[in-house]
Design a protein around this motif. Structure first.
Motif: not given
Ligand code: ADP
Ligand code: ADP
Length: 224
Positions: A19-21, A41-43, A45-47
């Protein structure tokens, strides 16, 4: 104006689901300057990708200026993004063969109608960034701080509803970083809504509000 409601985003890696978010919800009022912080790894970039309409949630809603963008297909999402969201990146993302002015005018290609007044706006923005004498220079002739100011001018060209900055000072020396942060402060003082993602606590402290992510959840929100 930014409203995120119980956003979840999962990734399947091997047999595992991450769960990235995980149920992220918050609102950013118009004109606020918010920093998103948290460990790797806290999410974050996903956010950021979600806020920039580069990614869609698995569940939850995202409203920007009362438009529910979480239901948009790719084409509508990119159209909305190009017109309503400005991006600033760590590595500037300027096109090396184009002049400073041409780089700032790049978003003009997303306009269907007349983009004539944008040329004037580009000039005004570049003057304000202290780059009025650099219009015909190529990015390679500028310092890192100047390149980032060009990128900020480009991000503001379309008068975006939301300015997103991803580690905007990550590639800069401390003096240029301070200049760029001062500029973001000014842009915010003019009423621009800004969301900045960083792992640097000093950078985050410049914002009005800090939202801390951990393991895909909001661990702390200074406005809560
Ligand atoms: P941050 O930007 O805070 O480092 P991310 O949003 O990149 O965090 O990642 C959040 C989580 O989602 C991490 O566990 C990461 O490994 C996972 N993750 C992010 N992008 C992908 C992806 N494309 N495929 C698989 N896992 C991902
Ligand atoms: P930087 O090193 O400057 O952070 P990256 O190349 O790592 O730049 O990309 C930063 C982010 O830009 C990524 O999260 C990516 O999803 C996003 N991105 C990619 N293409 C686009 C695009 N066309 N518009 C806006 N953002 C984009």
């Amino acid at each position: 104006m930014v409203r995120m409601e119980a956003i979840t985003r999962h990734y399947r890696v091997g047999g595992q689901t991450i769960a990235a978010l995980d149920g992220v919800g918050f609102e950013v009022p118009k004109g606020q300057f918010t920093a998103i912080v948290g460990p790797s790894g806290s999410g974050k970039s996903t956010l950021l990708n979600m806020l920039g309409c580069l990614d869609r949630p698995d569940s939850g809603r995202y409203l920007l200026d009362d438009v529910d963008v979480s239901t948009f297909d790719d084409e509508r999402a990119s159209d909305f993004r190009n017109r309503r969201i400005g991006f600033v990146f760590q590595s500037f993302h300027l096109l090396p063969r184009l002049s400073v002015l041409e780089n700032v005018l790049l978003p003009r290609r997303f306009l269907r109608g007349d983009g004539g007044s944008l040329e004037e706006r580009a000039h005004t923005l570049l003057e304000r960034m202290g780059l009025g004498q650099r219009l015909e220079h190529r990015p390679g002739q500028l310092s890192g701080g100047q390149m980032q100011r060009v990128a900020i001018a480009r991000a503001l060209l379309m008068q975006p509803a939301l300015l997103l900055a991803d580690e905007p000072t990550g590639n800069l020396d401390s003096k240029s970083a301070a200049d760029v942060l001062a500029l973001i402060d000014e842009v915010h003082a003019d009423g621009q809504t800004v969301v900045l993602v960083t792992h640097d606590a000093d950078v985050a402290a410049r914002a009005q509000r800090q939202i801390t992510l951990r393991d895909g959840r909001i661990e702390h929100d200074s406005a809560a």
